[in-house]
Structures are given as structure tokens and as C-alpha cells.
Design a protein around this motif. Sequence first.
Motif, PDB file in Angstrom:
ATOM      1  N   THR A  98       0.776  -1.176   0.115  1.00 20.86           N
ATOM      2  CA  THR A  98       0.109  -0.037   0.312  1.00 20.86           C
ATOM      3  C   THR A  98       0.763   1.178  -0.049  1.00 20.86           C
ATOM      4  O   THR A  98       1.659   1.353   0.846  1.00 20.86           O
ATOM      5  CB  THR A  98      -0.855  -0.014   1.207  1.00 20.86           C
ATOM      6  OG1 THR A  98      -1.652  -1.109   0.923  1.00 20.86           O
ATOM      7  CG2 THR A  98      -1.743   1.260   1.395  1.00 20.86           C
ATOM      8  N   GLU A  99       0.722   2.140  -1.097  1.00 24.89           N
ATOM      9  CA  GLU A  99       1.354   3.423  -1.165  1.00 24.89           C
ATOM     10  C   GLU A  99       0.756   4.594  -0.745  1.00 24.89           C
ATOM     11  O   GLU A  99      -0.593   4.482  -1.284  1.00 24.89           O
ATOM     12  CB  GLU A  99       1.959   3.234  -2.589  1.00 24.89           C
ATOM     13  CG  GLU A  99       3.164   4.071  -2.841  1.00 24.89           C
ATOM     14  CD  GLU A  99       4.005   3.988  -4.158  1.00 24.89           C
ATOM     15  OE1 GLU A  99       4.499   5.004  -4.626  1.00 24.89           O
ATOM     16  OE2 GLU A  99       4.042   2.662  -4.521  1.00 24.89           O
ATOM     17  N   ARG A 100       1.309   5.541  -0.161  1.00 25.64           N
ATOM     18  CA  ARG A 100       0.712   6.585   0.304  1.00 25.64           C
ATOM     19  C   ARG A 100       1.010   7.829  -0.962  1.00 25.64           C
ATOM     20  O   ARG A 100       1.771   8.004  -1.273  1.00 25.64           O
ATOM     21  CB  ARG A 100       1.191   7.229   1.586  1.00 25.64           C
ATOM     22  CG  ARG A 100       0.396   8.329   2.167  1.00 25.64           C
ATOM     23  CD  ARG A 100       0.862   8.571   3.496  1.00 25.64           C
ATOM     24  NE  ARG A 100       0.414   9.989   4.005  1.00 25.64           N
ATOM     25  CZ  ARG A 100      -0.566  10.113   4.742  1.00 25.64           C
ATOM     26  NH1 ARG A 100      -1.438   9.189   5.143  1.00 25.64           N
ATOM     27  NH2 ARG A 100      -0.771  11.530   5.078  1.00 25.64           N
ATOM     28  N   ASP A 103       0.504  13.802  -0.186  1.00 26.16           N
ATOM     29  CA  ASP A 103       1.212  14.621   0.961  1.00 26.16           C
ATOM     30  C   ASP A 103       2.055  15.838   0.105  1.00 26.16           C
ATOM     31  O   ASP A 103       2.549  16.682   0.884  1.00 26.16           O
ATOM     32  CB  ASP A 103       2.294  13.775   1.689  1.00 26.16           C
ATOM     33  CG  ASP A 103       1.475  12.864   2.537  1.00 26.16           C
ATOM     34  OD1 ASP A 103       0.602  13.284   3.215  1.00 26.16           O
ATOM     35  OD2 ASP A 103       1.939  11.653   2.767  1.00 26.16           O
ATOM     36  N   TRP A 127      -3.459   4.589  -0.418  1.00 26.26           N
ATOM     37  CA  TRP A 127      -3.784   5.171   0.726  1.00 26.26           C
ATOM     38  C   TRP A 127      -3.477   6.942   0.570  1.00 26.26           C
ATOM     39  O   TRP A 127      -2.443   7.214   0.267  1.00 26.26           O
ATOM     40  CB  TRP A 127      -2.604   4.845   2.316  1.00 26.26           C
ATOM     41  CG  TRP A 127      -2.799   5.700   3.318  1.00 26.26           C
ATOM     42  CD1 TRP A 127      -3.861   6.342   3.913  1.00 26.26           C
ATOM     43  CD2 TRP A 127      -1.718   5.642   4.529  1.00 26.26           C
ATOM     44  NE1 TRP A 127      -3.696   6.506   5.037  1.00 26.26           N
ATOM     45  CE2 TRP A 127      -2.320   6.272   5.382  1.00 26.26           C
ATOM     46  CE3 TRP A 127      -0.589   5.246   4.531  1.00 26.26           C
ATOM     47  CZ2 TRP A 127      -1.727   6.515   6.924  1.00 26.26           C
ATOM     48  CZ3 TRP A 127       0.064   5.296   5.937  1.00 26.26           C
ATOM     49  CH2 TRP A 127      -0.362   6.005   6.714  1.00 26.26           C
ATOM     50  N   ALA A 129      -3.808  10.787   1.081  1.00 30.29           N
ATOM     51  CA  ALA A 129      -4.046  12.023   1.840  1.00 30.29           C
ATOM     52  C   ALA A 129      -4.795  12.955   1.281  1.00 30.29           C
ATOM     53  O   ALA A 129      -4.539  13.627   0.225  1.00 30.29           O
ATOM     54  CB  ALA A 129      -2.551  12.522   2.276  1.00 30.29           C
ATOM     55  N   ASP A 156      -6.943   9.428   4.461  1.00 36.02           N
ATOM     56  CA  ASP A 156      -6.476  10.007   5.580  1.00 36.02           C
ATOM     57  C   ASP A 156      -6.733  11.367   5.132  1.00 36.02           C
ATOM     58  O   ASP A 156      -5.918  12.287   4.751  1.00 36.02           O
ATOM     59  CB  ASP A 156      -4.839   9.834   5.744  1.00 36.02           C
ATOM     60  CG  ASP A 156      -4.275  10.650   6.668  1.00 36.02           C
ATOM     61  OD1 ASP A 156      -5.268  11.257   7.518  1.00 36.02           O
ATOM     62  OD2 ASP A 156      -3.165  10.707   6.918  1.00 36.02           O
ATOM     63  N   VAL A 316       2.285   0.172   9.219  1.00 36.97           N
ATOM     64  CA  VAL A 316       2.929   1.283   8.741  1.00 36.97           C
ATOM     65  C   VAL A 316       4.301   1.465   9.358  1.00 36.97           C
ATOM     66  O   VAL A 316       4.329   1.264  10.724  1.00 36.97           O
ATOM     67  CB  VAL A 316       2.203   2.640   8.916  1.00 36.97           C
ATOM     68  CG1 VAL A 316       2.909   3.599   8.551  1.00 36.97           C
ATOM     69  CG2 VAL A 316       0.795   2.390   8.300  1.00 36.97           C
ATOM     70  N   THR A 350       2.309  -0.452   4.557  1.00 42.80           N
ATOM     71  CA  THR A 350       2.940   0.784   3.819  1.00 42.80           C
ATOM     72  C   THR A 350       4.605   0.975   4.418  1.00 42.80           C
ATOM     73  O   THR A 350       4.661   1.080   5.499  1.00 42.80           O
ATOM     74  CB  THR A 350       2.222   1.886   4.032  1.00 42.80           C
ATOM     75  OG1 THR A 350       0.741   1.960   3.744  1.00 42.80           O
ATOM     76  CG2 THR A 350       2.793   3.119   3.534  1.00 42.80           C
ATOM     77  N   ARG A 371      10.010   6.492  -3.326  1.00 45.16           N
ATOM     78  CA  ARG A 371       8.957   5.787  -3.129  1.00 45.16           C
ATOM     79  C   ARG A 371       9.380   4.495  -3.924  1.00 45.16           C
ATOM     80  O   ARG A 371       8.835   3.536  -3.624  1.00 45.16           O
ATOM     81  CB  ARG A 371       7.844   6.482  -4.430  1.00 45.16           C
ATOM     82  CG  ARG A 371       6.935   7.689  -3.874  1.00 45.16           C
ATOM     83  CD  ARG A 371       6.004   7.907  -4.799  1.00 45.16           C
ATOM     84  NE  ARG A 371       5.204   9.171  -4.491  1.00 45.16           N
ATOM     85  CZ  ARG A 371       4.272   8.886  -3.490  1.00 45.16           C
ATOM     86  NH1 ARG A 371       3.836   8.064  -3.011  1.00 45.16           N
ATOM     87  NH2 ARG A 371       3.651  10.078  -3.093  1.00 45.16           N
TER      88      ARG A 371
END
Length: 637
Positions: A98-100, A103, A127, A129, A156, A316, A350, A371
Amino acid sequence: MPQTTQPDAVPGDRSLDEAYAAWSDAAAAVLAKARRVSADELPDTAEALLSTDTLDGLTVRPLYTRCDETEEPGLPGTFPFVRGADPERDVTMGWRVTERFGDDDATAADTNQAILSALDNGASGLWLAIGAGLAADDLATVLKGVYLDLVPVTLDAGADGIAAARALLAVRANADAAPQAAAPTAATLTSFGFSPLTAAFAERPTVDAAEATALATDLPAGVRAFRVDGTHFASAGADNASELGLVTAAAVAHLRDLTAAGLSASDALGQITFALAAGDDQFGSIAKFRALRKIWARVAEVVGAPEAGAAVTHGVTDLAMTSQRDPWVNMLRTTIAAFGAGVGGADQVTVLGFDAALPVDRRTSSATFSRRIARNTQLLLLEESNIGRVLDPAGGSWFVESLTDDLAAAGWAVFTEIETAGGYRAALDAGWIADRVGAALARRDDSVAHRRTSVTGVNEFPNLDERPLGAGVADTTDLPLGGPKLARVGRAYEELRDRSDAVLAADGRRPSVLLLPLGSVAEHNGRTTFIANLLAAGGISAVNPGPLAADGIAAAVSEADTSIAVLCGTKARYAEDGPAALAAARAAGLDRVLLAGPDKEWPAGDDTPDGSLRVGIDAVSTLTDLLDHLAPAGVSK
């Protein structure tokens, strides 16, 4: 030596008792030899002397045997879910990578392209933001081309959570289905990411709990409202047992709200997922994820819905464990953390970027590179090491099963203390939670300060030649996933390094201490290396002129241009040459002359060094004192 017996020995198993006794005798003999005493003079059993106490208050023994065997915890996906929440996990995929995103200040279209590229290159979960660069209305663009029936999405969105949740529902309702349909599983859940109770502790923006509960009462299958976030506690310094107890208490508070709003216990349980911090203690992380599932299954059993007690978890990597100094070491930390979360049965993992602890404007690598390394860390574990092809690979290990049980019991004890205090909200309002986390943080910081806990590149093996970061960076909490209560493990040392950087910028050189090596290289090398490593942890450079006799110390002091020196040698060398060397150092005008090693190694006499640098000291306090003397605040040389 005290009598040794195998704990919880199997009655009548003479061969195991005899084998354990033989191991104990052999271990005691080695310990006695190292201490130069007889085995009978040891203060405790070999097992006790070799056991380790964790910051949770648990004891890890040096040897586990069949006598530590626990009851079979069942299969993955079945009560009590210790071995996993998902009975249908695809072992060719393993956990979800799972990559965020969101941000930075990237546009919705650029974020969409980055997401599609990540999914093409191994990511299998998202994920998002919302509130920094992206708005709730951007979700349709951000998720264009993503098969939402195959890819789990977690939000988030902070205070924008309700709007973002409604927007995601709309996107989800209109999304194209994948060419090949797949039944929903724990691995493909959509989560709104609501965690108002833990966010209240972390002082992070969040949604109104009542609004979140109301929204949760009427959601389609495969969508969950709450993601109770243990990283809020871990990043503030909570130990594993505290994190488990606190997330359980917060989740139970949500469970009560949901059932009060009309949901059945089973449906209410189905609206909750969890996030836990994965740290660089691999066995601690493995046991923590397994222990949470055991605890939550017990909660489900108590409320009468044991079949719904599978805790879906998102691991995480712990932001608090990451360092600003020598950040490349964070790649190794996050690899271990991802391994622990994956082996522990996390449904999603993550990995934060190796430079996640640095302010964005101080990062020297591109976000794309960071990343890719984070993503490939997991892909290596899954595709090359095949970690995900076995469900609960640590299950059955006497040590892991015992640690899981011990940690679950410790977490349950924290939870019941909160319940006794009136529940999560009451404990938060009364300051009980802040006190609990603060006490855990104090224990951790004390261990780091005394270097019982090593932080490679920070309090051990620091690199003084790395690029300066500038003043005040170590105190930064304004980071993606940071917050006012972020307390990174190495921050105290990094604050000292920031001070050293400021001196370097002002004077062109770092604060320094002169080493006074006595005797041959073979005699002093161990201690000069130790002292140089210790000083560097505080940003102080060590000047090593090589072996010195008393008549060469004045010249060395003059050339070093510092007011502090450290005598380095063996106990025997101190007895022979120490007093003369100390007298010469004082005559050369030094303000302080310290000793490398215990004070008791210095020979009796009228004059003694001004202190000692040795294993076990409070290094943060000592280094702060040295910096205060060498470079007082606001004074440059």
C-alpha cells in the motif's frame, strides 16, 4: 549456582529436563568463565542472567522448548484469528503493498499518473492524503482508471474526512469493474480512515465522532468507516503493549457508539479496521500484529459475535524509529519493519520513504526515488524472498507463540485499566493516556540515552562528515504523518548534531576533544575508537595525535586548540603512565581531563581525572555538558 529447572516442565519428560539442565550447566560455565568466578558464585541461573527485559515489561528468555508450547490457535481466518484475518488471502500476492499519495502539492492529474505508474510497478493498495495538495472533489480524477473492486483504498483526510468519504462513495459507485471480477475479501476493503479518538490524543485534525458513526451505519459491503490508528501512540513513544491496549480501548469506544446507533454487534465490528506501527524489532512486530488479532477476537467473543472478530490490519513503518542523520540506514530499518508486519499477518503494509523524517525542503533525493525504494523493499520480500507465500510462517515457533501470548496479556491489561478508568474518552480527558504514553517515552529515551538501545548512524557509528542539515531540524514534527507529539527515537542526539552544525557553519570547524592515547596502538585502540564514536554521536570531533608520552602532550594540546582531553589506555598503562600524563595535560592549560574507562581503573593518588567516559553513562547528558563547555550557546570561537 542457583538450582536450574525447566519452566513449566512437561511431567515425566526426563529427556527434556536433562537436556535443559545440560544447557543450563554449559551456559553457566561460560558465564562464570567470562566473570572469572566459579559457576556456584553466579548471582542467578543462567536463564535469568541471559534473559532480556523489553520496554513493555516483558521478559524474553534465551531458550524456548517444547515446554513453552501453547494451544493451537486455529487456522487463518478462523477464531481467534491469531494466524490471520483473511481465510482467502492470495498467497501469490501476499499482503497488499500500500503506497501513500497526496502529501505533496502535485495536481490531481499528476497524482493519478503517479498512482497508475505505482500500480503498474508493484503497488497493490492505495492510501490517499486529502487536505494537503488534494481536495475531496479531486478523488474522481485521482482514482481514474483504478479498479476499486481490486485495489483497497484508505483515506487520511483529517477534518475533511466526511466530505472525502462521501466523494469516495460516489467515485466507487461509478467506477468501472475490473475485466475479471473477484469476490471482496479483507484484502480489498475500502476504508474512510476515520480515527477521531486516537487523533484527539495526537492533536491531529479529525472528523466529529458522531458524524463518523452516523455515516458508518449505512455503508455498502466492502466499505468500513473506522481505522483505529495505533501509529498515533507509537509515534509519541508508546511501547507495543500500550499501543495494543490503547487501540483496543479506542475501538471498543467506537463499537459502543455503533451499537448505540442501531448496528448489531457483528455489523459494528465490520466497520472497524486497525493500523499499527511496525518497528525495527522484528519479533516484537510479528507478535504485536498477532496479539492484536487475539485481543480483538476476545472483544468480539464478549459482545457475542466471535465470527466477526477478525481484526483487519494496516502495518505502517514507524516514523518514530527513522533517523534524520544517515537516513540511508532507514532503508534497513523499514525492511525489517515490513518483514515483521508481513510475517505477523498484516493485510496491508506501507513502507515510509527512507527520508520521511526529514523536512521536505531538506531531502536530497527525489520523491520518485524514495517511493520506488520503499515499494521495492516490499516487492523484494514478496517476490524474491517469497515471504507472503506462507500464511503465518512464524506460527508454531515456541518463542513467537509465547511472545504473542505475553504481549496480548500485557495489552489486555492496559485495556482493562482504561475500562476501569471509565473508558477511552474518560481516560483521555483525565490525562491517563498521556501519562501512560509519557512514561513509556521516558523509558525509551532513557534506554537510548544510555545506549542500551542502539540507533545506528545516530548514537552508534555516526558519520560526522555527512552533509549538515542546519539548525533546529531535529525538532521538526511538521512532517507528513508527523504531528505535535511525534517523538523520534534519535532526536536527542540529532539536536546535539544540529548544534554542532551551527558551530561548523559559524567557525569552519566542529567542537573537538583531544584524545591522549597512552601506550601502543594495541593498548589504546579499543578505547580511542569507543571515545571517538561516543563524541561523534554528539557532533564532537575527536582529535587523535597517535600514541603520546607525557613530554609530548603540551604540543598536542597546542595544536588541537581545544579545552578538553580524554586519556585513553589500559588499566595497567594508567597505573604506569597515567599520573604523569594527567599532570602534563593540566600544565598545558586544559580545562578538563577525562578518563576513558571506569574511574576505578585510575591509580590511587592526589590527583584524578575530572570524570570518565565509559559504557553505560547517560551519553545525551554527558555530550550536552561537553558541548555546553566547548561551544556555549550564542558563542563562536
